[in-house]
Design a protein around this motif. Structure first.
Motif, short mmCIF file in Angstrom:
data_model
loop_
_atom_site.label_atom_id
_atom_site.label_comp_id
_atom_site.label_asym_id
_atom_site.label_seq_id
_atom_site.Cartn_x
_atom_site.Cartn_y
_atom_site.Cartn_z
N MET A 174 25.05 -13.71 10.66
CA MET A 174 25.49 -12.54 9.91
C MET A 174 25.11 -11.25 10.66
O MET A 174 25.90 -10.32 10.75
N ILE A 175 23.88 -11.21 11.19
CA ILE A 175 23.44 -10.02 11.93
C ILE A 175 24.32 -9.78 13.15
O ILE A 175 24.68 -8.65 13.45
N ASP A 176 24.70 -10.87 13.83
CA ASP A 176 25.49 -10.72 15.06
C ASP A 176 26.85 -10.09 14.81
O ASP A 176 27.43 -9.49 15.72
N LEU A 177 27.39 -10.24 13.59
CA LEU A 177 28.69 -9.63 13.30
C LEU A 177 28.62 -8.11 13.32
O LEU A 177 29.66 -7.45 13.40
N ALA A 178 27.41 -7.57 13.23
CA ALA A 178 27.23 -6.11 13.34
C ALA A 178 27.37 -5.64 14.78
O ALA A 178 27.42 -4.44 15.04
N ASN A 179 27.47 -6.60 15.70
CA ASN A 179 27.59 -6.25 17.12
C ASN A 179 28.86 -6.84 17.74
O ASN A 179 29.00 -6.85 18.97
N GLU A 180 29.77 -7.32 16.87
CA GLU A 180 31.02 -7.92 17.36
C GLU A 180 32.10 -6.85 17.50
O GLU A 180 32.32 -6.06 16.58
N ASN A 181 32.79 -6.87 18.64
CA ASN A 181 33.88 -5.91 18.84
C ASN A 181 35.03 -6.14 17.87
O ASN A 181 35.79 -5.22 17.56
N THR A 182 35.17 -7.39 17.40
CA THR A 182 36.27 -7.70 16.48
C THR A 182 35.97 -7.24 15.04
O THR A 182 36.86 -7.26 14.20
N LYS B 273 11.72 -11.57 15.17
CA LYS B 273 12.77 -11.41 16.18
C LYS B 273 14.05 -10.90 15.54
O LYS B 273 14.73 -10.00 16.08
N ASN B 274 14.41 -11.45 14.36
CA ASN B 274 15.61 -11.01 13.66
C ASN B 274 15.55 -9.54 13.29
O ASN B 274 16.54 -8.82 13.39
N LEU C 38 22.98 0.56 2.92
CA LEU C 38 24.17 0.81 3.74
C LEU C 38 25.46 0.52 2.98
O LEU C 38 26.52 1.02 3.34
N PHE C 39 25.39 -0.30 1.92
CA PHE C 39 26.57 -0.51 1.07
C PHE C 39 27.06 0.83 0.53
O PHE C 39 28.26 1.09 0.47
N SER C 40 26.11 1.66 0.09
CA SER C 40 26.49 2.95 -0.50
C SER C 40 26.95 3.94 0.56
O SER C 40 27.58 4.95 0.24
N LEU C 41 26.65 3.69 1.82
CA LEU C 41 27.17 4.51 2.92
C LEU C 41 28.62 4.15 3.21
O LEU C 41 29.49 5.02 3.36
N VAL C 42 28.90 2.84 3.26
CA VAL C 42 30.21 2.37 3.69
C VAL C 42 31.29 2.67 2.65
O VAL C 42 32.42 3.04 3.00
N LYS C 43 30.96 2.53 1.37
CA LYS C 43 31.99 2.62 0.32
C LYS C 43 32.76 3.95 0.37
O LYS C 43 34.00 3.93 0.42
N PHE D 232 27.62 -5.67 7.29
CA PHE D 232 27.02 -6.95 7.64
C PHE D 232 25.49 -6.83 7.80
O PHE D 232 24.77 -7.78 7.51
N LEU D 233 25.02 -5.68 8.25
CA LEU D 233 23.57 -5.47 8.29
C LEU D 233 22.99 -5.48 6.88
O LEU D 233 21.90 -6.03 6.64
N ALA D 234 23.72 -4.88 5.93
CA ALA D 234 23.27 -4.86 4.54
C ALA D 234 23.28 -6.26 3.94
O ALA D 234 22.35 -6.66 3.22
N ILE D 235 24.33 -7.04 4.24
CA ILE D 235 24.41 -8.41 3.72
C ILE D 235 23.26 -9.25 4.27
O ILE D 235 22.65 -10.04 3.54
N ALA D 236 22.96 -9.07 5.56
CA ALA D 236 21.86 -9.81 6.17
C ALA D 236 20.54 -9.49 5.48
O ALA D 236 19.71 -10.38 5.25
N SER D 237 20.33 -8.22 5.13
CA SER D 237 19.11 -7.84 4.42
C SER D 237 19.04 -8.50 3.05
O SER D 237 17.98 -9.00 2.64
N ASN D 238 20.14 -8.50 2.35
CA ASN D 238 20.18 -9.11 1.02
C ASN D 238 19.91 -10.61 1.11
O ASN D 238 19.17 -11.17 0.29
N ASN D 239 20.50 -11.27 2.11
CA ASN D 239 20.28 -12.70 2.28
C ASN D 239 18.83 -13.01 2.61
O ASN D 239 18.27 -14.02 2.14
#
Length: 700
Positions: free
Chosen positions: A1-9, A69-70, A280-285, A18-25
């Protein structure tokens, strides 16, 4: 999940998400999984965990090291994304100390007006306890000195205030975190001493306390016990203590603080950045509305064509939906049709998790008030949804529904609904059997499968299933086509793997496809190893925990394991066994020991030849995915292909909404292309013509 925050796609703003989701998980991991390991370590005197062969203390050390590390990776991505946000002039994360005097004055005014009235604190000078701070709560620890005496004050960060404060200076949005503003205004809260040191910290608690809520003599006793449990759970021990590494962090004070409040050092994580990135959820919305091209485009899910009755369709055809590509509203259409059908005598449904203000619950209440016999099996022990399920229980009971709670010692995790037009020894009606919850909110982001049918075998099996659930003491029934846990789903999977193995030895053909959230059951893994040793190919899509290892079945091993992580959360469970008689199943059960032995789960075979073709297409797409898939190597590590040769499963399914791979067998209607039915259109034209004629006659 964290890596998707660094994916070009991944679209830019969704990377923050995705950083927020990773924190919640991670919070849930430290509330449930880590406490479970800690409890086992204590109960077994640091015994050996059977699946890994390691002592529990060593597992916990590895978890701590891996999480450190994460955090470094996660906050490295956060810093990079924050930099890009500022460079694109979309906003900047600001620290109070970096604001100029005028800007600080404006921030201070906001503090006095909107934040100060909600602040409180607790002073400690002899007895020290953090018991009153609930799970996920953030607070400031403040060292006060007066007359050579020192005391500690705890200031909880209010939860009813938006943590992200937006201030606009010179046309640029500055985002200031509320805890930073508070710590720079503490003199406004108390002035009876000098502030010597401040730490910003956050706690995660053990929420894995066992819930002894079984079938009591009456529902009131069960509900009372659950309320006591929810109150006690918030007092669980601290399993993670996050502390922000500010420039002025005094390590001596931190060490003293941890000692006084008896916080285990092994739970402490210094964080180089703001705690709890779920803000970050409240930032993105709001930014997503402003920059719609920087998030995933909206999904226009397939709706049911309202010009045709769903029940009449099901009289002739089976139906298979895949959420979120197919709209969950189609299940609501199914329920609505059942309520409006005068032949409906009963509706029976299991409930594990539902949305707040659930439309499903409203429809069930309406059915009961209309005189339909409604039975709802509510699982009160659905972790973190207990309070909502309590509320739902009250609403349904008030509406006249018959409420049944879970089987003794077992959670009811199955997802199924039965509509009866004839009850008794020869039941008739309609069934829905799914892999996901009846939650219209999560159904827009979770990938799940949902089967609808009027086949007698399904109906009779489900009628037996619900009769079993409604009886306090009853032996599990024997089913004609369905399979249910405890135990029988595991037996079915193992037997089918063995059948494929025998077929493979005879013909050199056959393979197995399994898609689950977790694969941890020892007996299922042993059956996979046994078949893989002789060369049976296995394609496994396991989103989460996977205890299977590669490279131990000899030279004939052909096992491919991937975890698909993308825009949506992969939640569907599929079992597919290919021999001389292909067998395709959907299920509510992951291949975990708890699901196999300690839960009431349901698995359904796909019987319709047309649906088998559709199901096979879905499986083919998952088997080809090497874009969203992270693949396991022989060391148990996951890697991603730099140059994929296949395609993204999720993007393929999205594309097929408007370009289906074959002519669908049900009335389809994309939500972005809703057409007015011809009869309605002609009626509207006729009404307009009549109005024009009347107006003309009046003018004459």
């Amino acid at each position: 999940m964290i890596d998707l925050a660094n994916e070009n796609t991944t679209p830019f703003l969704d990377r923050f998400k995705f950083l927020a989701i990773a924190s919640n998980n991670l919070d849930e991991f430290y509330s449930v999984r880590v406490p479970s390991l800690q409890s086992q370590m204590e109960l077994t005197d640091d015994g050996v965990e059977t699946k890994s062969g390691m002592e529990y203390s060593k597992i916990l050390k590895k978890v701590h090291k891996r999480n450190e590390k994460n955090f470094k990776i996660q906050y490295g991505y956060f810093q990079q994304l924050s930099k890009e946000l500022a460079e694109n002039k979309m906003g900047t994360f600001a620290k109070y100390r970096d604001l100029n005097e005028h800007q600080q004055e404006k921030a201070d005014q906001l503090f006095d007006q909107r934040i100060l009235p909600f602040l409180s604190f607790t002073t400690y000078d002899t007895r020290y306890s953090l018991d009153y701070l609930k799970n996920k709560r953030m607070a400031l620890g403040v060292l006060i000195k007066k007359d050579n005496k020192k005391k500690i004050r705890i200031v909880p960060i209010p939860t009813n205030i938006n943590r992200l404060i937006k201030l606009n200076f010179d046309g640029i949005d500055h985002y200031l975190l509320v805890e930073d503003l508070i710590r720079n205004n503490l003199t406004n809260l108390f002035d009876d001493g000098k502030i010597e040191e401040i730490i910003t910290f956050r706690i995660i608690r053990d929420l894995d306390a066992s819930l002894d809520v079984e079938k009591d003599d009456n529902n009131k006793d069960t509900i009372r016990n659950l309320r006591h449990y929810l109150a006690d759970r918030e007092k669980g021990r601290i399993t993670m203590f996050e502390v922000e590494e500010t420039d002025d962090l005094n390590l001596d004070f931190l060490k003293s603080f941890l000692k006084k409040f008896k916080v285990n050092k092994r739970t402490v994580y210094p964080i180089d950045g703001p705690l709890d990135l779920t803000f970050l959820f409240s930032l993105v919305k709001p930014l997503a509305k402003q920059y719609p091209k920087l998030v995933y485009p909206p999904l226009h899910a397939v709706q049911w064509n309202q010009s045709e009755s769903m029940l009449k369709y099901l009289d002739q055809h089976d139906l298979l939906l895949q959420y979120p590509y197919d709209s969950f509203d189609q299940f609501l259409t199914f329920l609505r049709a059942a309520i409006d059908d005068p032949k409906t005598v009963a509706i029976k449904q299991t409930i594990y998790r539902v949305a707040n203000h659930s439309k499903v619950i409203e429809l069930l209440k309406e059915a009961a008030q209309k005189g339909i016999k409604v039975t709802v099996m509510i699982e009160l022990r659905a972790r973190f949804d207990e309070a909502n399920n309590l509320k739902v229980t009250g609403e349904l009971e008030d509406a006249g529904c018959n409420i049944v709670f879970g089987k003794k010692y077992m959670k009811v995790h199955s997802k199924t609904c039965l509509v009866l037009t004839e009850d008794g020894l020869n039941p008739k009606g309609y069934v829905q059997i799914g892999t996901g919850n009846y939650n219209e909110s999560t159904a827009t982001g979770f990938v799940d499968l949902s089967l609808f049918s009027s086949r007698d075998d399904y109906v009779k099996d489900l009628a037996s299933f619900f009769n079993y659930l409604e009886q306090p003491v009853a032996e599990p029934p024997k089913y004609k086509v369905l399979t249910a846990s405890p135990h029988r789903i595991e037996d079915m999977v193992i037997q089918n793997i063995q059948t494929v193995k025998e077929y493979y030895l005879r013909t050199g053909k056959g393979h197995v496809f399994l898609k689950v959230n977790s694969l941890t059951d020892v007996d299922v893994i042993a059956a996979i190893y046994d078949a893989a040793t002789v060369g049976v190919p296995f394609r496994l899509v396991v989103r989460g925990a996977c205890c299977l290892k590669l490279g131990i079945c000899g030279p004939k091993e052909k096992i491919v394991v991937s975890s698909i992580v993308g825009e949506f959360l992969e939640h569907s469970r599929i079992y597919a066994f290919y021999d001389d008689d292909t067998s395709l199943w959907i299920s509510s059960a992951d291949l975990m020991t708890r699901n196999m032995d300690n839960r009431v789960e349901l698995a359904a075979p796909i019987l319709s030849p047309k649906l088998k073709k559709l199901m096979q297409h879905i499986i083919d797409v998952y088997e080809q995915d090497d874009v969203d898939g992270f693949f396991m190597n022989k060391k148990g590590k996951y890697f991603k292909y730099a140059s994929p040769k296949g395609k993204s499963a999720q993007q393929t399914f999205i594309k097929e909404i408007d370009e289906p791979h074959e002519k669908p067998e049900k009335p389809r209607q994309s939500s972005k292309d809703v057409k007015i039915p011809q009869k309605v259109f002609l009626t509207v034209i006729l009404i307009i013509a009549i109005i024009i004629i009347l107006v003309a006659l009046k003018l004459l």
